[in-house]
Design a protein around this motif. Structure first.
Motif, PDB file in Angstrom:
ATOM      1  N   GLU A 155     -33.472  47.956  34.835  1.00 39.35           N
ATOM      2  CA  GLU A 155     -32.752  49.190  35.142  1.00 39.35           C
ATOM      3  C   GLU A 155     -31.472  49.330  34.331  1.00 39.35           C
ATOM      4  O   GLU A 155     -30.792  50.350  34.422  1.00 39.35           O
ATOM      5  CB  GLU A 155     -32.410  49.228  36.643  1.00 39.35           C
ATOM      6  N   ASN A 156     -31.126  48.315  33.570  1.00 36.02           N
ATOM      7  CA  ASN A 156     -29.875  48.332  32.821  1.00 36.02           C
ATOM      8  C   ASN A 156     -30.153  48.602  31.350  1.00 36.02           C
ATOM      9  O   ASN A 156     -30.926  47.883  30.702  1.00 36.02           O
ATOM     10  CB  ASN A 156     -29.151  46.984  32.992  1.00 36.02           C
ATOM     11  N   GLU A 157     -29.512  49.624  30.816  1.00 36.82           N
ATOM     12  CA  GLU A 157     -29.764  50.066  29.448  1.00 36.82           C
ATOM     13  C   GLU A 157     -29.273  49.074  28.405  1.00 36.82           C
ATOM     14  O   GLU A 157     -29.757  49.058  27.269  1.00 36.82           O
ATOM     15  CB  GLU A 157     -29.087  51.425  29.230  1.00 36.82           C
ATOM     16  N   MET A 158     -28.325  48.200  28.767  1.00 36.75           N
ATOM     17  CA  MET A 158     -27.698  47.339  27.771  1.00 36.75           C
ATOM     18  C   MET A 158     -28.689  46.392  27.104  1.00 36.75           C
ATOM     19  O   MET A 158     -28.643  46.183  25.895  1.00 36.75           O
ATOM     20  CB  MET A 158     -26.547  46.548  28.398  1.00 36.75           C
ATOM     21  N   SER A 159     -29.599  45.811  27.873  1.00 36.55           N
ATOM     22  CA  SER A 159     -30.600  44.922  27.264  1.00 36.55           C
ATOM     23  C   SER A 159     -32.020  45.316  27.641  1.00 36.55           C
ATOM     24  O   SER A 159     -32.964  44.590  27.331  1.00 36.55           O
ATOM     25  CB  SER A 159     -30.330  43.465  27.637  1.00 36.55           C
ATOM     26  N   LYS A 160     -32.183  46.444  28.332  1.00 36.33           N
ATOM     27  CA  LYS A 160     -33.489  47.046  28.593  1.00 36.33           C
ATOM     28  C   LYS A 160     -34.495  46.090  29.245  1.00 36.33           C
ATOM     29  O   LYS A 160     -35.690  46.144  28.962  1.00 36.33           O
ATOM     30  CB  LYS A 160     -34.083  47.609  27.293  1.00 36.33           C
ATOM     31  N   GLY A 161     -34.023  45.198  30.109  1.00 36.69           N
ATOM     32  CA  GLY A 161     -34.927  44.306  30.819  1.00 36.69           C
ATOM     33  C   GLY A 161     -35.286  43.037  30.074  1.00 36.69           C
ATOM     34  O   GLY A 161     -36.062  42.216  30.573  1.00 36.69           O
ATOM     35  N   GLY A 162     -34.747  42.856  28.887  1.00 37.18           N
ATOM     36  CA  GLY A 162     -35.047  41.649  28.121  1.00 37.18           C
ATOM     37  C   GLY A 162     -34.086  40.518  28.426  1.00 37.18           C
ATOM     38  O   GLY A 162     -32.964  40.737  28.879  1.00 37.18           O
ATOM     39  N   VAL A 163     -34.535  39.303  28.184  1.00 39.19           N
ATOM     40  CA  VAL A 163     -33.689  38.111  28.303  1.00 39.19           C
ATOM     41  C   VAL A 163     -33.911  37.261  27.064  1.00 39.19           C
ATOM     42  O   VAL A 163     -35.053  36.938  26.731  1.00 39.19           O
ATOM     43  CB  VAL A 163     -34.028  37.284  29.565  1.00 39.19           C
ATOM     44  N   ASP A 164     -32.833  36.917  26.381  1.00 45.78           N
ATOM     45  CA  ASP A 164     -33.002  36.120  25.169  1.00 45.78           C
ATOM     46  C   ASP A 164     -33.238  34.642  25.524  1.00 45.78           C
ATOM     47  O   ASP A 164     -33.026  34.230  26.663  1.00 45.78           O
ATOM     48  CB  ASP A 164     -31.794  36.281  24.246  1.00 45.78           C
ATOM     49  N   PRO A 165     -33.691  33.828  24.550  1.00 43.25           N
ATOM     50  CA  PRO A 165     -34.048  32.440  24.845  1.00 43.25           C
ATOM     51  C   PRO A 165     -32.909  31.570  25.357  1.00 43.25           C
ATOM     52  O   PRO A 165     -33.166  30.548  25.988  1.00 43.25           O
ATOM     53  CB  PRO A 165     -34.547  31.917  23.484  1.00 43.25           C
ATOM     54  N   ILE A 166     -31.662  31.949  25.074  1.00 42.35           N
ATOM     55  CA  ILE A 166     -30.538  31.161  25.578  1.00 42.35           C
ATOM     56  C   ILE A 166     -30.164  31.617  26.983  1.00 42.35           C
ATOM     57  O   ILE A 166     -29.966  30.802  27.889  1.00 42.35           O
ATOM     58  CB  ILE A 166     -29.337  31.242  24.632  1.00 42.35           C
ATOM     59  N   SER A 167     -30.092  32.928  27.182  1.00 42.98           N
ATOM     60  CA  SER A 167     -29.780  33.433  28.515  1.00 42.98           C
ATOM     61  C   SER A 167     -30.856  33.053  29.513  1.00 42.98           C
ATOM     62  O   SER A 167     -30.580  32.881  30.703  1.00 42.98           O
ATOM     63  CB  SER A 167     -29.616  34.955  28.467  1.00 42.98           C
ATOM     64  N   ALA A 168     -32.092  32.914  29.052  1.00 41.12           N
ATOM     65  CA  ALA A 168     -33.160  32.469  29.940  1.00 41.12           C
ATOM     66  C   ALA A 168     -32.900  31.060  30.460  1.00 41.12           C
ATOM     67  O   ALA A 168     -33.411  30.666  31.510  1.00 41.12           O
ATOM     68  CB  ALA A 168     -34.506  32.505  29.204  1.00 41.12           C
ATOM     69  N   SER A 169     -32.091  30.304  29.716  1.00 40.48           N
ATOM     70  CA  SER A 169     -31.742  28.938  30.121  1.00 40.48           C
ATOM     71  C   SER A 169     -30.476  28.896  30.967  1.00 40.48           C
ATOM     72  O   SER A 169     -29.991  27.809  31.287  1.00 40.48           O
ATOM     73  CB  SER A 169     -31.533  28.059  28.873  1.00 40.48           C
ATOM     74  N   GLY A 170     -29.934  30.072  31.324  1.00 38.00           N
ATOM     75  CA  GLY A 170     -28.682  30.125  32.063  1.00 38.00           C
ATOM     76  C   GLY A 170     -28.629  29.234  33.295  1.00 38.00           C
ATOM     77  O   GLY A 170     -27.674  28.460  33.478  1.00 38.00           O
ATOM     78  N   PRO A 171     -29.636  29.288  34.187  1.00 41.04           N
ATOM     79  CA  PRO A 171     -29.590  28.419  35.369  1.00 41.04           C
ATOM     80  C   PRO A 171     -29.548  26.937  35.024  1.00 41.04           C
ATOM     81  O   PRO A 171     -28.954  26.145  35.743  1.00 41.04           O
ATOM     82  CB  PRO A 171     -30.884  28.785  36.112  1.00 41.04           C
ATOM     83  N   GLN A 172     -30.193  26.546  33.904  1.00 41.80           N
ATOM     84  CA  GLN A 172     -30.132  25.144  33.487  1.00 41.80           C
ATOM     85  C   GLN A 172     -28.785  24.809  32.844  1.00 41.80           C
ATOM     86  O   GLN A 172     -28.222  23.738  33.063  1.00 41.80           O
ATOM     87  CB  GLN A 172     -31.276  24.830  32.508  1.00 41.80           C
ATOM     88  N   LEU A 173     -28.256  25.752  32.042  1.00 43.46           N
ATOM     89  CA  LEU A 173     -26.982  25.497  31.369  1.00 43.46           C
ATOM     90  C   LEU A 173     -25.830  25.351  32.354  1.00 43.46           C
ATOM     91  O   LEU A 173     -24.830  24.696  32.056  1.00 43.46           O
ATOM     92  CB  LEU A 173     -26.674  26.625  30.378  1.00 43.46           C
TER      93      LEU A 173
END
Length: 689
Positions: free
Chosen positions: A83-101
């Motif tokens: 629902e957010n236009e800034m990244s249009k529902g995508g998650v990059d490979p680093i942000s996808a690791s956010g919970p682990q980081l």
């Protein structure tokens, strides 16, 4: 080096969504993934209420709007916020690791001060802020005694730092990024605001150097736009062409790759302008006549072909295709998101102007800056144009006095800057280095005082208009978790220290700063916290000049005959701020890293010329030293070009990120762009032993 087009389309449309969103580390991989398997510090999920909360994640190179899932208050999974236009529902490979980081062993668990080289002791926040205040009080009001650098281009936190620096009589800089060259380019053309690109509504996009699928702009948003415009099995809405020195993932995903010599992006664009002008294209700019004279006299097809390697007939056909398109767009940038200067952007803008594609749907947009929250801060346009590499080069060379205090916020200049070994004396000459890093990176490991910032999951955060998007926008978020360690938001630290020094920045807390930013922009604060993005369709004046006088000085024909270095950046390798997350290690191919050696890529003709073969171990020599690398033969690289990956060669962080390969940044040669004075480093050459 790249991936095939079918695989790429599957990736951007969700083909790997299952692996990205797995809440635990993969367990069924072979021994090659051992770096990401031995994580004794990974917490066990606990029982508790399962919740979901919108957030703005700042682990990757550009902000990602996410929905974080937590159990008992502990984040364990993330997905894109569609629902957010800034990244249009995508998650990059680093942000996808956010919970682990969040749980990374390289996180700094509290404020520390240096007691000896390489040795630190933990101190309280009270003592840490007192120590910082004392150092800053001694330099208040003294020009050149304090310098601040931020690695967060989009955040209002940088605005707070800029306002504080201004009140202290100091300078604030941004780490090198694509926006620097674009800001200087727009200023040279007589514009103000920020250059953006409406990729969504263009039916023909030419990327010149700009690696939109891995490093240029908001990568995950670019990928989503590409997937929407190139749906599998449906009507294709847009065509894409990539012009650059090697076949990166943007070239693989494109309809066509045009090999172009490194550092000649501006020449390539002006070569297109030649054919457009010959076909009768014009613009109402005040210096149109000067621009036309420049192009027709210096950038004829034969000269452009000699410089770029692209035949005149191919350039003519490309120009003709652009003129026939309904909404063509040219985007120029660096293959590795920094160091290209302003000339490439000006030259690409000139083509867009000749095509009448400024402030049009699917064209180049001149976006307004959002109103400042901190009155004393420099505008983003001004801040982006400042040259941090030039500043450090002056210090290292003894031409500029070193500051007594240098502060780095979410920035790792010791590792990430070009020719970093040559710039190293600048940090040594600085009297006192303060790092506001979340992780023990190379800069933090050399700092005199470390004041750890929480992750973006653990603090209030915002993000405004990432470079490259086609509209001004703003997102914000509240913490999704309590801080795991003894960290404190840098904005709160600066506000407190400023107050003690008699400086009133207008706010008492970081939350108040971000809320004020939203209100001044006209956004609804509560809606932002719920995951919505504020988007403005307004634009600044499109009355631009061609900046012919700048182009005349800045664009010169290359000498040729040397081996050019073409660095590239991939998000799985990390960013200038975050090292390779352990979750991503398994995605690095044997053609990029073999054991502890990075692989550089040349085609077979260049390999024969250099006397090397597949797997050969050689030393590349550059302006700042040598790098030991191995050779991989790849026909997707131009003649006399070596494509080399950035993101390796860490000496800090943790056992999972450090000691892998070499840092290619040391080989980059820093020069000065004539006409603008900007530091540039996309035209670097190497020797081979």
């Amino acid at each position: 080096m790249g991936i095939d087009r079918r695989t790429f389309i599957q990736l951007v449309t969700g083909g790997v969504v299952g692996s990205l969103f797995t809440p635990v580390i993969w367990k069924s991989l072979d021994d090659a993934s051992i770096w990401s398997q031995n994580w004794p510090w990974i917490p066990r999920l606990k029982y508790g209420t399962i919740t979901e909360q919108a957030t703005v994640a700042k682990f990757g190179a550009a902000p990602c709007a996410e929905i974080v899932k937590s159990v008992g208050g502990s984040p364990y999974l993330t997905r894109g916020n569609a629902e957010n236009e800034m990244s249009k529902g995508g998650v990059d490979p680093i942000s996808a690791s956010g919970p682990q980081l969040m749980y990374s062993p390289s996180r700094i668990n509290g404020p520390m001060k240096k007691v000896a080289e390489g040795k630190y002791e933990s101190i309280s926040w009270e003592d840490a802020e007192k120590l910082l205040s004392e150092k800053l009080a001694a330099v208040k009001g003294q020009k050149g005694k304090l310098a601040v650098v931020s690695g967060d281009v989009t955040g209002t936190a940088t605005e707070v730092l800029s306002g504080f620096a201004s009140e202290m009589g100091a300078d604030c800089y941004l780490m090198p990024c694509e926006e620097q060259g674009a800001a200087v380019a727009l200023s040279s053309m007589g514009g103000k605001g920020q250059i953006g690109y409406d990729l969504e509504n263009s039916d023909f996009v030419l990327f010149v150097g700009a690696d939109a699928m891995d490093s240029w702009g908001s990568v995950v948003r670019n990928q989503r736009v590409y997937a929407a415009n190139r749906p599998t099995g449906e009507e294709v809405k847009a065509s894409y062409i990539y012009a650059g020195p090697f076949q990166n993932n943007t070239a693989v995903a494109a309809d066509k790759w045009i090999p172009v010599t490194p550092g000649t992006g501006a020449i390539f664009c002006l070569g297109l302008a030649y054919h457009l002008l010959k076909a009768g294209a014009s613009a109402s700019a005040s210096d149109f006549a000067d621009f036309k004279t420049l192009v027709m006299s210096r950038f004829s097809p034969d000269k452009v072909e000699k410089a770029t390697g692209v035949a005149g007939t191919e350039m003519a056909a490309l120009a003709k295709r652009m003129m026939k398109s309904s909404a063509p767009l040219v985007v120029a940038g660096s293959e590795f998101a920094q160091g290209a200067g302003a000339a490439d952007v000006i030259a690409a803008a000139a083509v867009n102007m000749l095509l009448d594609r400024v402030n049009k749907d699917g064209g180049m947009k001149i976006l307004p800056e959002l109103p400042k929250a901190v009155d004393a801060a420099e505008g983003r346009f001004e801040l982006a144009a400042k040259d941090f590499v030039g500043y450090l080069s002056g210090i290292a060379a003894g031409k500029i006095a070193a500051p007594e205090v240098m502060m780095a916020y979410e920035a790792n200049p010791v590792y990430a800057l070009p020719q970093n070994t040559v710039l190293a004396p600048a940090y040594e000459k600085a009297g006192y280095l303060v790092s506001f890093s979340t992780f023990m990176d190379e800069t933090a490991s050399k700092a005199d005082l470390i004041l750890p910032n929480p992750t973006s999951y653990e603090r209030f955060e915002d993000a405004q208009t990432p470079y490259g998007v086609g509209a001004a926008m703003l997102s914000a978020s509240a913490p999704v978790a309590e801080p795991l360690y003894n960290s404190k938001p840098t904005v709160d630290v600066i506000l407190g220290v400023a107050s003690g020094l008699g400086i009133d920045l207008g706010y008492e807390s970081s939350e108040a700063v971000y809320q004020a930013k939203a209100e001044k922009a006209g956004a609804d604060w509560d809606s932002l916290l719920e995951g919505a993005a504020y988007v403005s369709d307004s634009t600044e004046s499109d009355s631009l000049k061609f900046a012919a006088s700048v182009l005349s000085k800045a664009v010169a024909m290359p000498k040729g005959g040397e081996i050019a270095l073409a660095p590239y950046s991939k998000l799985i390798f990390g960013t200038p701020t975050v090292a390779i997350p352990p979750l991503n290690v398994v995605a690095i191919s044997k053609f990029e890293l073999m054991g502890k050696d990075i692989m550089v890529q040349v085609n077979s003709k260049t390999a024969k010329k250099l006397g090397v073969s597949e797997g050969s171990k050689v030393k590349l020599g550059g302006a700042g030293g040598e790098c030991a690398v191995r050779i991989h033969i790849n026909e997707g690289v131009m003649n006399d070009v070596i494509a080399a990956p950035l993101g390796f060669g860490h000496t800090a962080w943790d056992a999972y990120s450090s000691g892998k390969g070499e840092n290619i940044s040391k080989l980059l040669t820093v020069g000065t762009e004539s006409g603008t004075g900007l530091s540039v480093w996309t035209s670097s050459f190497v020797s081979i032993a």
